[in-house]
Design an enzyme around this catalytic site. Structure first.
Site, PDB file in Angstrom:
ATOM      1  N   ARG A 151       0.671  -1.351   0.071  1.00  0.00           N
ATOM      2  CA  ARG A 151       0.263   0.097   0.120  1.00  0.00           C
ATOM      3  C   ARG A 151       0.905   1.213   0.067  1.00  0.00           C
ATOM      4  O   ARG A 151       0.422   2.227   0.741  1.00  0.00           O
ATOM      5  CB  ARG A 151      -1.049  -0.040   1.149  1.00  0.00           C
ATOM      6  CG  ARG A 151      -1.842  -1.114   1.183  1.00  0.00           C
ATOM      7  CD  ARG A 151      -3.462  -0.672   1.906  1.00  0.00           C
ATOM      8  NE  ARG A 151      -4.248  -1.823   1.871  1.00  0.00           N
ATOM      9  CZ  ARG A 151      -4.528  -2.261   2.877  1.00  0.00           C
ATOM     10  NH1 ARG A 151      -4.069  -1.757   4.283  1.00  0.00           N
ATOM     11  NH2 ARG A 151      -5.246  -3.378   2.835  1.00  0.00           N
ATOM     12  N   ARG A 181      -3.449   6.546   0.753  1.00  0.00           N
ATOM     13  CA  ARG A 181      -4.131   7.525   1.048  1.00  0.00           C
ATOM     14  C   ARG A 181      -3.417   8.423   2.349  1.00  0.00           C
ATOM     15  O   ARG A 181      -3.714   9.231   2.598  1.00  0.00           O
ATOM     16  CB  ARG A 181      -5.593   7.113   2.101  1.00  0.00           C
ATOM     17  CG  ARG A 181      -6.688   6.721   0.957  1.00  0.00           C
ATOM     18  CD  ARG A 181      -7.934   6.524   1.754  1.00  0.00           C
ATOM     19  NE  ARG A 181      -7.561   5.048   2.309  1.00  0.00           N
ATOM     20  CZ  ARG A 181      -8.451   4.623   3.385  1.00  0.00           C
ATOM     21  NH1 ARG A 181      -9.503   5.297   3.677  1.00  0.00           N
ATOM     22  NH2 ARG A 181      -7.961   3.405   3.771  1.00  0.00           N
ATOM     23  N   ARG A 219      -7.505  11.177  -6.286  1.00  0.00           N
ATOM     24  CA  ARG A 219      -8.486  10.118  -6.357  1.00  0.00           C
ATOM     25  C   ARG A 219      -9.814  11.148  -5.695  1.00  0.00           C
ATOM     26  O   ARG A 219     -10.897  10.375  -5.941  1.00  0.00           O
ATOM     27  CB  ARG A 219      -8.081   9.232  -5.193  1.00  0.00           C
ATOM     28  CG  ARG A 219      -7.343   8.088  -5.658  1.00  0.00           C
ATOM     29  CD  ARG A 219      -8.312   6.800  -5.855  1.00  0.00           C
ATOM     30  NE  ARG A 219      -9.027   6.218  -4.860  1.00  0.00           N
ATOM     31  CZ  ARG A 219     -10.446   6.727  -4.714  1.00  0.00           C
ATOM     32  NH1 ARG A 219     -11.062   7.261  -5.799  1.00  0.00           N
ATOM     33  NH2 ARG A 219     -11.213   5.905  -3.699  1.00  0.00           N
ATOM     34  N   ASP A 251      -6.639  -3.232  -7.246  1.00  0.00           N
ATOM     35  CA  ASP A 251      -7.169  -3.778  -6.126  1.00  0.00           C
ATOM     36  C   ASP A 251      -7.589  -5.412  -6.320  1.00  0.00           C
ATOM     37  O   ASP A 251      -7.644  -5.750  -7.507  1.00  0.00           O
ATOM     38  CB  ASP A 251      -8.825  -3.411  -5.649  1.00  0.00           C
ATOM     39  CG  ASP A 251      -9.364  -3.583  -4.710  1.00  0.00           C
ATOM     40  OD1 ASP A 251      -9.856  -4.538  -4.392  1.00  0.00           O
ATOM     41  OD2 ASP A 251      -8.878  -2.919  -3.477  1.00  0.00           O
ATOM     42  N   TYR A 272     -14.332 -12.997   0.504  1.00  0.00           N
ATOM     43  CA  TYR A 272     -14.944 -11.747   0.061  1.00  0.00           C
ATOM     44  C   TYR A 272     -16.173 -12.027  -0.732  1.00  0.00           C
ATOM     45  O   TYR A 272     -17.331 -11.246  -0.412  1.00  0.00           O
ATOM     46  CB  TYR A 272     -14.070 -11.034  -0.713  1.00  0.00           C
ATOM     47  CG  TYR A 272     -13.168  -9.981   0.187  1.00  0.00           C
ATOM     48  CD1 TYR A 272     -13.790  -8.783   0.704  1.00  0.00           C
ATOM     49  CD2 TYR A 272     -11.840 -10.083   0.025  1.00  0.00           C
ATOM     50  CE1 TYR A 272     -12.882  -8.088   1.401  1.00  0.00           C
ATOM     51  CE2 TYR A 272     -10.776  -9.285   0.649  1.00  0.00           C
ATOM     52  CZ  TYR A 272     -11.380  -8.170   1.426  1.00  0.00           C
ATOM     53  OH  TYR A 272     -10.569  -7.514   2.099  1.00  0.00           O
TER      54      TYR A 272
END
Length: 367
Positions: A37, A41, A50, A86, A164
């Site tokens: 990552r 962010r 973004r 992703d 998921y």
């Protein structure tokens, strides 16, 4: 800059191959470092890029993926880039709808509830048609990197994606997905096999597009015990390494190093060492010496600083990195965190981590 789209071949010559050399077990002057990552962010420029975009729309824009992949490299002397994407693009390719819900994370509008729901999935996936946008992003980014560092491609592993698809999002217990393993073992294997086939084609396509290494994320390994892992995760992890390598050979593509990162799977390290991957990634909950003892000398290790260590003062980060390098050894080793960077982390502290790996590993190698 990320301008679309030059010829996929004729990539720029690689200037810093430290990461690839360490992955293959060759000697390196310093220990290479990258962060899971690292495009994320915690960077204000990431949030700016973004800001106006839906998350999965960003994933489908090669130009934005390229820009986000390059951002951390403009700040830090990292030894590898990992394509911004992703793991849930694979369930999307199978025909499932996933949306990013603010404050909640990725959410499946219709998760798999009954075995019959498997019939709704695409049984044959043309990865170029469904995931070509990732391949374009890789090709564009590989050119835009101008050979600075290698580019890593990745996928989620079958069990993690299955969990998921059944849970419909994150879960602290994975009880719905695990209940399938106990109640519907045959259907579970059918789903895992379908995922394995798609992931294999997807990873081969990433190499064809320009990825120079591949990481498989078994992020939910910790929800399985040794028996379930042995039955429902490990065989598919093995098959992917084997199938990807044989397809790369068939298609005369480069045999790139492969990394398996199975979070919280200490109970399986010995098996993972023999699963066909050049590198085994480790989370922060295992001692480096123990991991090395279980994995042996012929596999490169990657990891495993506790991401929360980056909240410490910079001097403390340096001390923790030095200890980590002493424990792992500076060779056959790629420094990383034991999981991804968190959004509220300070870029300066990420920089301190990267610099400390380079400085301390060079010092240890000299002496």
């Amino acid at each position: 800059t990320c301008s679309l789209l030059r010829s996929p071949k004729g990539f720029p010559k690689l200037k810093n191959d430290t990461f690839l050399r360490a992955a293959r077990g060759e000697e390196t002057e310093h220990t290479p470092v990258w962060c899971m990552r690292q495009a994320g962010r915690y960077l204000p420029e990431f949030r700016e890029t973004r800001a106006a975009q839906d998350f999965f729309a960003t994933c489908r824009s090669p130009k934005l993926c390229c820009e986000l992949t390059l951002q951390p490299l403009r700040r830090f002397p990292l030894d590898a880039a990992i394509i911004f994407s992703d793991i849930l693009v694979v369930p999307q390719a199978l025909g499932m709808e996933v949306v990013m819900v603010p404050g909640k994370g990725p959410t499946f509008t219709e998760p798999l509830k009954e075995v019959e729901d498997l019939l709704k999935l695409r049984q044959k996936v043309d990865v170029t048609a469904e995931l070509g946008y990732v391949f374009q992003a890789i090709t564009l980014t590989r050119h835009s990197l101008e050979g600075r560092v290698p580019l890593i491609g990745f996928s989620g592993a079958p069990w993690t994606l299955m969990s998921y698809m059944i849970e419909g999002g994150g879960s602290s217990t994975m009880a719905k997905a695990k209940s399938w393993l106990y109640r519907h073992p045959e259907a579970s294997h059918r789903l895992l096999r379908l995922l394995t086939d798609v992931i294999t084609d997807y990873l081969v396509g990433q190499v064809a597009a320009g990825a120079q290494a591949l990481q498989l994320f078994e992020s939910h390994a910790g929800h399985l015990g040794p028996e379930l892992f042995q039955d429902f995760a490990l065989p598919y992890i093995r098959d992917i390494a084997q199938a990807v390598k044989s397809k790369l050979k068939e298609e005369a593509l480069p045999l790139v190093p492969m990394i398996i990162f199975a979070k919280d799977a200490h109970y399986a390290l010995h098996d993972l060492a023999q699963a066909g991957y050049e590198v085994v990634g480790l989370d922060w909950t295992i001692r480096p010496q123990e991991a090395r003892a279980q994995i042996g000398k012929n596999i490169t290790l990657q990891g495993n600083l506790d991401p929360c260590a980056l909240y410490a003062p910079k001097e403390k980060i340096g001390e923790l990195v030095k200890k980590m390098l002493e424990d792992f050894g500076t060779q056959r080793y790629i420094a990383n965190l034991g999981h991804g960077l968190y959004p509220d982390m300070s870029p300066e502290h990420v920089g301190a981590f990267v610099e400390a790996v380079h400085a301390h590993s060079r010092h240890i190698n000299k002496h």
